[in-house]
Design an enzyme around this catalytic site. Structure first.
Site, mmCIF file in Angstrom:
data_model
loop_
_atom_site.group_PDB
_atom_site.id
_atom_site.type_symbol
_atom_site.label_atom_id
_atom_site.label_comp_id
_atom_site.label_asym_id
_atom_site.label_seq_id
_atom_site.Cartn_x
_atom_site.Cartn_y
_atom_site.Cartn_z
ATOM 1 N NE ARG A 125 -13.007 -2.215 1.527
ATOM 2 C CZ ARG A 125 -11.904 -1.613 1.032
ATOM 3 N NH1 ARG A 125 -11.922 -1.051 -0.170
ATOM 4 N NH2 ARG A 125 -10.792 -1.570 1.733
ATOM 5 N NE ARG A 140 -3.203 6.164 6.256
ATOM 6 C CZ ARG A 140 -3.373 5.617 5.052
ATOM 7 N NH1 ARG A 140 -2.551 5.897 4.066
ATOM 8 N NH2 ARG A 140 -4.384 4.801 4.829
ATOM 9 C CE LYS A 200 -9.143 -5.181 4.643
ATOM 10 N NZ LYS A 200 -9.021 -3.679 4.682
ATOM 11 C CB THR A 213 -6.701 -5.581 -3.584
ATOM 12 O OG1 THR A 213 -7.328 -5.265 -2.336
ATOM 13 C CG2 THR A 213 -5.643 -4.536 -3.869
HETATM 14 N N1 LIG Z 1 -13.288 7.580 0.220
HETATM 15 C C1 LIG Z 1 -12.206 7.746 -0.549
HETATM 16 N N2 LIG Z 1 -11.678 8.952 -0.709
HETATM 17 C C2 LIG Z 1 -10.601 9.128 -1.474
HETATM 18 N N3 LIG Z 1 -9.979 8.165 -2.152
HETATM 19 C C3 LIG Z 1 -10.453 6.944 -2.040
HETATM 20 C C4 LIG Z 1 -11.590 6.663 -1.229
HETATM 21 N N4 LIG Z 1 -11.807 5.358 -1.277
HETATM 22 C C5 LIG Z 1 -10.855 4.847 -2.066
HETATM 23 N N5 LIG Z 1 -10.039 5.788 -2.556
HETATM 24 C C6 LIG Z 1 -8.925 5.594 -3.475
HETATM 25 O O1 LIG Z 1 -8.945 4.294 -4.000
HETATM 26 C C7 LIG Z 1 -7.747 3.576 -3.654
HETATM 27 C C8 LIG Z 1 -8.099 2.163 -3.292
HETATM 28 O O2 LIG Z 1 -9.110 2.216 -2.350
HETATM 29 P P1 LIG Z 1 -9.254 1.296 -1.106
HETATM 30 O O3 LIG Z 1 -10.023 2.059 -0.100
HETATM 31 O O4 LIG Z 1 -9.849 0.009 -1.524
HETATM 32 O O5 LIG Z 1 -7.786 1.096 -0.576
HETATM 33 P P2 LIG Z 1 -7.096 -0.206 -0.072
HETATM 34 O O6 LIG Z 1 -5.687 0.163 0.042
HETATM 35 O O7 LIG Z 1 -7.455 -1.365 -0.926
HETATM 36 O O8 LIG Z 1 -7.767 -0.475 1.326
HETATM 37 P P3 LIG Z 1 -7.062 -0.491 2.743
HETATM 38 O O9 LIG Z 1 -6.787 0.924 3.051
HETATM 39 O O10 LIG Z 1 -8.111 -1.068 3.623
HETATM 40 O O11 LIG Z 1 -5.862 -1.366 2.605
HETATM 41 C C9 LIG Z 1 -7.144 4.353 -2.516
HETATM 42 O O12 LIG Z 1 -5.750 4.269 -2.510
HETATM 43 C C10 LIG Z 1 -7.588 5.770 -2.799
HETATM 44 O O13 LIG Z 1 -6.724 6.368 -3.735
HETATM 45 C C1 LIG Z 2 -8.546 -4.473 0.755
HETATM 46 C C2 LIG Z 2 -7.306 -4.305 1.482
HETATM 47 O O1 LIG Z 2 -7.281 -3.815 2.583
HETATM 48 C C3 LIG Z 2 -6.074 -4.757 0.870
HETATM 49 O O2 LIG Z 2 -6.110 -5.394 -0.199
HETATM 50 O O3 LIG Z 2 -5.028 -4.505 1.454
HETATM 51 K K LIG Z 3 -9.264 -0.153 5.658
HETATM 52 MG MG LIG Z 4 -5.290 -3.500 3.309
#
Ligand SMILES: Nc1ncnc2c1ncn2[C@@H]1O[C@H](COP(=O)(O)OP(=O)(O)OP(=O)(O)O)[C@@H](O)[C@H]1O
Ligand SMILES: CC(=O)C(=O)O
Ligand SMILES: [K+]
Ligand SMILES: [Mg+2]
Length: 484
Positions: free
Chosen positions: A41, A82, A226, A284
């Site tokens: 992913r 944000r 999602k 998550t």
């Molecule tokens: N490419 C990246 N660069 C920097 N930090 C990352 C990256 N991918 C993930 N992270 C870190 O890992 C944490 C969780 O990652 P993830 O991308 O799954 O966030 P999420 O909140 O679950 O997804 P979404 O933004 O879709 O809701 C992020 O909050 C960030 O701190």
């Molecule tokens: C994966 C994701 O976007 C969430 O748990 O919010």
């Molecule tokens: K996302």
């Molecule tokens: Mg999300």
């Protein structure tokens, strides 16, 4: 239960790994692949477009070197709201009044900025503004043109660029922003396998993504909705109907609807997806503490096992692999928990039996017969010859006791099937005859150690060969014997 596990394969639940700084190099990616990542992913919420393209290319390169079929999923940012920039974190106290407006300025205790254009238009007095996964809560008091005044209800340390959730608000932001469209176009151009659509509200959002992707060119995208907004819960069935799969996105879902509602909604979403024969990922905080510590809490181990018992096809790792200190250990641990959970047949999720007269589609009838025949005969393996992956997915969704070989002549279908529960993809050279096809697969499954002499394997195929939607044959073979 006898004779159900192919000899060297250990689990059927698949593992989705979020890529990020912790694994952003050839060596770590290779380790992650060898540890058992089944779907990579790439979260479009982070980094620059060039970084995503480079990472996707590296994943393709390393998986090819290892001879693995590994699909890639782009996760679109969607209408994620944000907070803007801050020079330094701000300590908020309960009862304090704040003002928030739209803009790109640097915020201060006097005035905060958000990136969301329609912020002041959308929120209404009395609604909640949740920041940083709900760690901070504000209540809207009044709106004056572009300026929103709010009171701090849940105090905390406010940090820049954190996510904002508006669970009570009707959001007017389009489901696909310009940025999302650019990321979707890149997914099409790079021939990415899956696209996850964030903050889906209506079935129409999924139709719009499909049409937009098709507008960007020929693609084989498998679209995942999602489920993380209250509106999506209301429209769950039509959304599932218009998606190829769903994700229980528990992070935002928990903020939007309250953590206490997540466990039962998880069960409901998985159940609905399974009833519709759609692929489902649970995501998550599955092994969250492994971001910092090499072992999970018992609660996390139970969470992974319980998602599997609920009937999920795949479990996802987020920051554990993207930004954690133990990405490889997290995959290994999830793998071990999955194989344990699956080994207790009594507790395993079982697809519900279908009522008389409920199947009208010939491929579905053949797949269902194959599933039952495999069970009744204690077969070692199911094999689906598949052009689109459909009949393999059909078998996968029944969560049979055996593994399923998805045999195809298309590399992109082999990659896609890798993500599905229980499926081991095999790529075939286009055979001239059906006998040649059966012969090649028998040789390959023996060579892979999936069957031994004397084992029964159940095969489904379509005749004429390799036409989508034509599965109409069921064949039972005993390995290494003339009985067939
Ligand atoms: N490419 C990246 N660069 C920097 N930090 C990352 C990256 N991918 C993930 N992270 C870190 O890992 C944490 C969780 O990652 P993830 O991308 O799954 O966030 P999420 O909140 O679950 O997804 P979404 O933004 O879709 O809701 C992020 O909050 C960030 O701190
Ligand atoms: C994966 C994701 O976007 C969430 O748990 O919010
Ligand atoms: K996302
Ligand atoms: Mg999300």
């Amino acid at each position: 239960m006898a004779g159900v596990t192919p000899y060297k394969w250990k689990r059927k639940t698949k593992i989705v790994c979020t890529l990020g700084p912790a694994v952003n190099n050839r060596e770590k990616l290779k380790e992650l692949m060898l540890a058992g990542m089944d779907l990579a992913r790439i979260n479009c919420s982070h980094g620059e477009p060039e970084d995503r393209a480079a990472l996707a290319a590296l994943v393709r390169e390393v998986s090819a070197e290892l001879g693995l079929f590994l699909p890639i999923m782009f996760d679109l940012q969607g209408p994620k709201i944000r907070l803007g920039r801050l020079d330094e974190p701000i300590q908020l106290v309960a009862g304090q009044t704040l003002r928030i407006t739209t803009g790109s300025g640097v915020g201060s205790p006097d005035l905060l900025f958000t990136t969301y254009e329609y912020f002041a238009e959308d929120v209404k007095p009395g609604e909640m503004v949740l920041i940083d996964d709900g760690k901070i809560g504000l209540r809207v008091e009044s709106i004056d043109d572009k300026l929103v005044t709010a009171t701090v209800v849940v105090p905390g340390l406010l940090k820049q660029r954190k996510g904002i959730n508006l669970p009570d608000t009707k959001i007017t932001a389009p489901s696909l922003s310009e940025k999302d469209l650019a990321d979707l176009k890149m997914a099409v151009d790079l021939q990415v396998d899956f696209v996850a659509v964030s903050f889906v509200r209506h079935a129409q959002d999924m139709i719009h993504v499909r049409e937009s992707a098709d507008g960007f060119g020929k693609n084989h995208l498998f679209l995942i909705a999602k489920i993380e907004r209250p509106e999506a819960i209301e429209e769950l069935i039509p959304i599932i109907g218009h998606s190829d799969g769903v994700m229980v996105a528990r992070g935002d879902l928990g903020v939007e609807i309250g953590s206490e509602r997540v466990p039962l909604l998880q069960k409901e979403i998985i159940m609905r997806a399974n009833m519709s024969g759609k692929f489902v990922i649970t995501a998550t905080q599955m092994l969250e503490s492994m971001i910092e510590i090499p072992v999970p809490t018992r609660a996390e181990a139970s969470d992974v096992a319980n998602a599997i018992l609920d009937g999920t096809d795949a479990c996802m790792l987020s920051a554990e692999t993207a930004a954690g200190a133990y990405p490889i250990e997290a995959v290994e641990m999830m793998s071990k928990i999955a194989s344990e959970a699956e080994s207790h047949a009594v507790y395993r999720y079982q697809a519900p039996t279908m009522p008389k007269g409920s199947i009208h589609h010939i491929p579905d009838g053949v797949s269902t017969a194959a599933f039952h025949t495999a069970g009744l005969m204690g077969a070692r393996l199911l094999v689906a010859f598949t052009n689109s992956g459909y009949s393999a997915l059909k078998l996968s969704k029944k969560h049979p006791d055996t593994f399923i070989v998805g045999a195809t002549i298309h590399e992109h279908i082999a990659r896609r099937m890798r993500a599905f529960w229980g499926i081991i993809p095999i790529l075939l050279k286009k055979p001239a005859t059906i006998e040649e096809m059966f012969g090649e697969v028998e040789a390959r499954i023996t060579e892979l150690g999936l069957v031994r002499s004397g084992d029964v394997a159940i095969l489904t195929a379509g005749y004429p060969l390799w036409t989508s939607g034509s599965t109409n044959l069921l064949r039972v073979i005993e390995i290494g014997s003339d009985r067939r």
